[in-house]
Write a protein that holds these residues in place. Structure first.
Motif, PDB file in Angstrom:
ATOM      1  N   SER A  39      16.164  39.292  41.775  1.00 40.93           N
ATOM      2  CA  SER A  39      15.318  38.094  41.687  1.00 40.93           C
ATOM      3  C   SER A  39      15.705  36.997  42.680  1.00 40.93           C
ATOM      4  N   GLU A  40      16.473  37.351  43.704  1.00 40.48           N
ATOM      5  CA  GLU A  40      16.776  36.364  44.745  1.00 40.48           C
ATOM      6  C   GLU A  40      15.569  36.089  45.627  1.00 40.48           C
ATOM      7  N   SER A  41      14.714  37.095  45.803  1.00 38.68           N
ATOM      8  CA  SER A  41      13.505  36.927  46.611  1.00 38.68           C
ATOM      9  C   SER A  41      12.401  37.795  46.026  1.00 38.68           C
ATOM     10  N   TRP A  42      11.160  37.465  46.381  1.00 33.16           N
ATOM     11  CA  TRP A  42       9.994  38.158  45.854  1.00 33.16           C
ATOM     12  C   TRP A  42       9.065  38.559  46.993  1.00 33.16           C
ATOM     13  N   ARG A  43       8.453  39.727  46.835  1.00 33.77           N
ATOM     14  CA  ARG A  43       7.467  40.221  47.805  1.00 33.77           C
ATOM     15  C   ARG A  43       6.178  40.531  47.065  1.00 33.77           C
ATOM     16  N   GLU A  44       5.045  40.067  47.610  1.00 31.68           N
ATOM     17  CA  GLU A  44       3.779  40.393  46.965  1.00 31.68           C
ATOM     18  C   GLU A  44       3.364  41.825  47.292  1.00 31.68           C
ATOM     19  N   LEU A  45       2.887  42.527  46.268  1.00 32.92           N
ATOM     20  CA  LEU A  45       2.326  43.864  46.438  1.00 32.92           C
ATOM     21  C   LEU A  45       0.828  43.698  46.681  1.00 32.92           C
ATOM     22  N   THR A  46       0.469  43.573  47.939  1.00 36.58           N
ATOM     23  CA  THR A  46      -0.896  43.205  48.308  1.00 36.58           C
ATOM     24  C   THR A  46      -1.894  44.324  48.085  1.00 36.58           C
ATOM     25  N   GLY A  47      -1.409  45.555  47.849  1.00 38.25           N
ATOM     26  CA  GLY A  47      -2.330  46.655  47.594  1.00 38.25           C
ATOM     27  C   GLY A  47      -3.208  46.406  46.385  1.00 38.25           C
ATOM     28  N   LEU A  48      -2.718  45.639  45.415  1.00 35.49           N
ATOM     29  CA  LEU A  48      -3.532  45.337  44.241  1.00 35.49           C
ATOM     30  C   LEU A  48      -4.773  44.543  44.609  1.00 35.49           C
ATOM     31  N   GLN A  49      -4.672  43.751  45.660  1.00 35.65           N
ATOM     32  CA  GLN A  49      -5.803  42.926  46.091  1.00 35.65           C
ATOM     33  C   GLN A  49      -6.870  43.732  46.841  1.00 35.65           C
ATOM     34  N   GLU A  50      -6.535  44.972  47.202  1.00 32.02           N
ATOM     35  CA  GLU A  50      -7.434  45.788  48.008  1.00 32.02           C
ATOM     36  C   GLU A  50      -8.312  46.725  47.185  1.00 32.02           C
ATOM     37  N   LEU A  51      -8.193  46.672  45.863  1.00 33.98           N
ATOM     38  CA  LEU A  51      -9.016  47.532  45.015  1.00 33.98           C
ATOM     39  C   LEU A  51     -10.495  47.145  45.123  1.00 33.98           C
ATOM     40  N   GLY A  71      -9.833  45.388  34.026  1.00 30.29           N
ATOM     41  CA  GLY A  71      -9.604  46.800  33.753  1.00 30.29           C
ATOM     42  C   GLY A  71      -8.162  47.223  33.943  1.00 30.29           C
ATOM     43  N   VAL A  72      -7.952  48.538  33.960  1.00 30.17           N
ATOM     44  CA  VAL A  72      -6.632  49.139  34.135  1.00 30.17           C
ATOM     45  C   VAL A  72      -6.564  49.775  35.515  1.00 30.17           C
ATOM     46  N   HIS A  73      -5.401  49.617  36.152  1.00 27.88           N
ATOM     47  CA  HIS A  73      -5.190  50.172  37.486  1.00 27.88           C
ATOM     48  C   HIS A  73      -3.788  50.767  37.543  1.00 27.88           C
ATOM     49  N   VAL A  74      -3.611  51.827  38.335  1.00 25.61           N
ATOM     50  CA  VAL A  74      -2.360  52.578  38.353  1.00 25.61           C
ATOM     51  C   VAL A  74      -1.893  52.770  39.787  1.00 25.61           C
ATOM     52  N   SER A  75      -0.604  52.564  40.005  1.00 28.16           N
ATOM     53  CA  SER A  75       0.040  52.868  41.279  1.00 28.16           C
ATOM     54  C   SER A  75       1.046  53.977  41.066  1.00 28.16           C
ATOM     55  N   ASP A  76       1.077  54.969  41.957  1.00 27.65           N
ATOM     56  CA  ASP A  76       2.046  56.055  41.860  1.00 27.65           C
ATOM     57  C   ASP A  76       3.126  55.971  42.925  1.00 27.65           C
ATOM     58  N   ASP A  77       3.190  54.832  43.627  1.00 29.29           N
ATOM     59  CA  ASP A  77       4.206  54.680  44.675  1.00 29.29           C
ATOM     60  C   ASP A  77       4.937  53.342  44.570  1.00 29.29           C
ATOM     61  N   GLY A  78       5.193  52.916  43.343  1.00 31.25           N
ATOM     62  CA  GLY A  78       5.965  51.706  43.144  1.00 31.25           C
ATOM     63  C   GLY A  78       5.211  50.414  43.371  1.00 31.25           C
ATOM     64  N   GLY A  79       3.880  50.512  43.524  1.00 33.91           N
ATOM     65  CA  GLY A  79       3.075  49.312  43.646  1.00 33.91           C
ATOM     66  C   GLY A  79       2.477  49.064  45.011  1.00 33.91           C
ATOM     67  N   ASP A  80       2.713  49.961  45.964  1.00 33.60           N
ATOM     68  CA  ASP A  80       2.169  49.738  47.308  1.00 33.60           C
ATOM     69  C   ASP A  80       0.676  50.041  47.371  1.00 33.60           C
ATOM     70  N   THR A  81       0.248  51.143  46.771  1.00 34.39           N
ATOM     71  CA  THR A  81      -1.168  51.484  46.750  1.00 34.39           C
ATOM     72  C   THR A  81      -1.606  51.701  45.305  1.00 34.39           C
ATOM     73  N   TRP A  82      -2.926  51.524  45.059  1.00 34.07           N
ATOM     74  CA  TRP A  82      -3.431  51.522  43.683  1.00 34.07           C
ATOM     75  C   TRP A  82      -4.715  52.320  43.545  1.00 34.07           C
ATOM     76  N   SER A  83      -4.921  52.843  42.323  1.00 35.46           N
ATOM     77  CA  SER A  83      -6.162  53.532  41.967  1.00 35.46           C
ATOM     78  C   SER A  83      -6.766  52.844  40.755  1.00 35.46           C
ATOM     79  N   GLU A  84      -8.081  52.708  40.757  1.00 34.38           N
ATOM     80  CA  GLU A  84      -8.763  52.118  39.616  1.00 34.38           C
ATOM     81  C   GLU A  84      -8.887  53.147  38.499  1.00 34.38           C
ATOM     82  N   ARG A  85      -8.555  52.731  37.279  1.00 33.73           N
ATOM     83  CA  ARG A  85      -8.668  53.596  36.109  1.00 33.73           C
ATOM     84  C   ARG A  85      -9.442  52.844  35.024  1.00 33.73           C
TER      85      ARG A  85
END
Length: 313
Positions: free
Chosen positions: A96-108, A146-160
């Motif tokens: 928790s010293e630094s944070w990175r946004e997982l922008t793949g969620l914004q690309e759904l 809705g529900v969305h799932v990432s299978d690579d730690g949050g980099d890319t996402w699929s709509e469910r």
């Protein structure tokens, strides 16, 4: 000890002395309190906080957005995820010293549809979880989206979200493929990581679910007859509590103290026995012992989330 997340911060009390609870974290509304090992996290509308002493003291983890609605940790403890309002997702890999946004969620594809008028026409990441059998798979529930799932730690996402009401309040992750989603328009279950959903509440007349919980082979789910704008009417929330011993295939309505006025919003279980705890909108703590629900105490604020600290009741 029990940590009680409320509309006015986090309270701490022995389970047998709820009425003596002390407020240990003074924040805006607490959305989720979760324990991962010896560390406890409180996701609040004032930020994400961490305690390493069973909830006595807290540290603000400085997530880039103030309103944190959900938190989860990877099974190896190396990554911490924070879901916010508006609906963004952040990860920290350095304690928790630094944070990175997982922008793949914004690309759904559905991202522009995520909004709720009474939440400033925006959405939030209301639910986050990971099952140890699929450590790279993140399950995110969006209110409303809705529900969305990432299978690579949050980099890319699929709509469910097909076949599911999109007002998602909570996701109970039972294994790597089975989830139960509590929604503003029903209770749903998937056995294939969200690729298809089955509605479970078709035989009951309460449709507004906030959180489901499972313990000792039994599923618990509380619901109101309709959404919060109707709760100011003559019948209030008109709440009900359902229990199931077949994973949700059948839901049995059961009595509890405060029914139907007081709505159950939070759950936890004691580490050392089979009892289940529930927290209500009216600030009451209920305990299920021997198949019966009793009221064991209260706090002076609406309860949103519960967590039992390790090794103590």
């Amino acid at each position: 000890m029990l940590l009680i997340g409320t509309s006015e911060g986090v309270y701490r009390a022995p389970v047998d002395e709820i009425d003596d609870a002390t407020r240990v974290l003074d924040t805006e509304r607490v959305m989720r309190v979760r324990r991962f090992g010896k560390r406890i996290f409180a996701a609040t509308q004032s930020g994400l906080f961490r305690s390493t002493d069973s909830g006595t003291t807290w540290t603000d983890l400085d997530v880039p957005r103030d309103e944190v609605y959900s938190v989860c940790q990877s099974p190896d403890g190396e990554r911490l995820y924070a879901g916010t309002h508006p609906a963004h997702l952040y990860v920290s890999s350095d304690d928790s010293e630094s944070w990175r946004e997982l922008t793949g969620l914004q690309e759904l594809p559905s991202r522009e549809e995520w909004r709720l008028p009474r939440h400033r026409h925006e959405a939030h990441v209301r639910a986050l979880d990971i099952h140890p059998d699929a450590p790279e798979r993140i399950i995110a529930g969006i209110e409303v989206g809705g529900v969305h799932v990432s299978d690579d730690g949050g980099d890319t996402w699929s709509e469910r979200r097909d076949g599911l009401h999109d007002d998602v309040h909570h996701i109970l992750v039972r294994d790597s493929e089975e989830y139960i989603a509590s929604c503003g328009g029903g209770l749903y279950r998937t056995h294939d990581a969200g690729r298809s959903w089955t509605r479970l509440d078709t035989d009951v007349d309460h449709t507004y679910f906030r959180e489901a919980f499972a313990a000792n082979g039994r599923l618990y789910a509380a619901a109101a007859r309709s959404s919060p704008p109707s709760w100011g009417g003559e019948h209030g929330a008109d709440a009900a509590l359902f229990e199931s011993t077949d994973g949700g295939d059948t839901l049995e309505s059961v009595p509890y103290p405060g029914k139907p006025d007081d709505f159950i919003l939070a759950w936890s279980a004691l580490d050392e026995d089979d009892d289940v705890l529930a927290g209500t909108r009216g600030g009451n703590i209920l305990r299920r012992t021997g198949g019966e629900w009793t009221r064991i105490g209260s706090v002076p604020a609406s309860i949103r989330t519960l967590s039992v600290t390790s090794g103590s009741v």
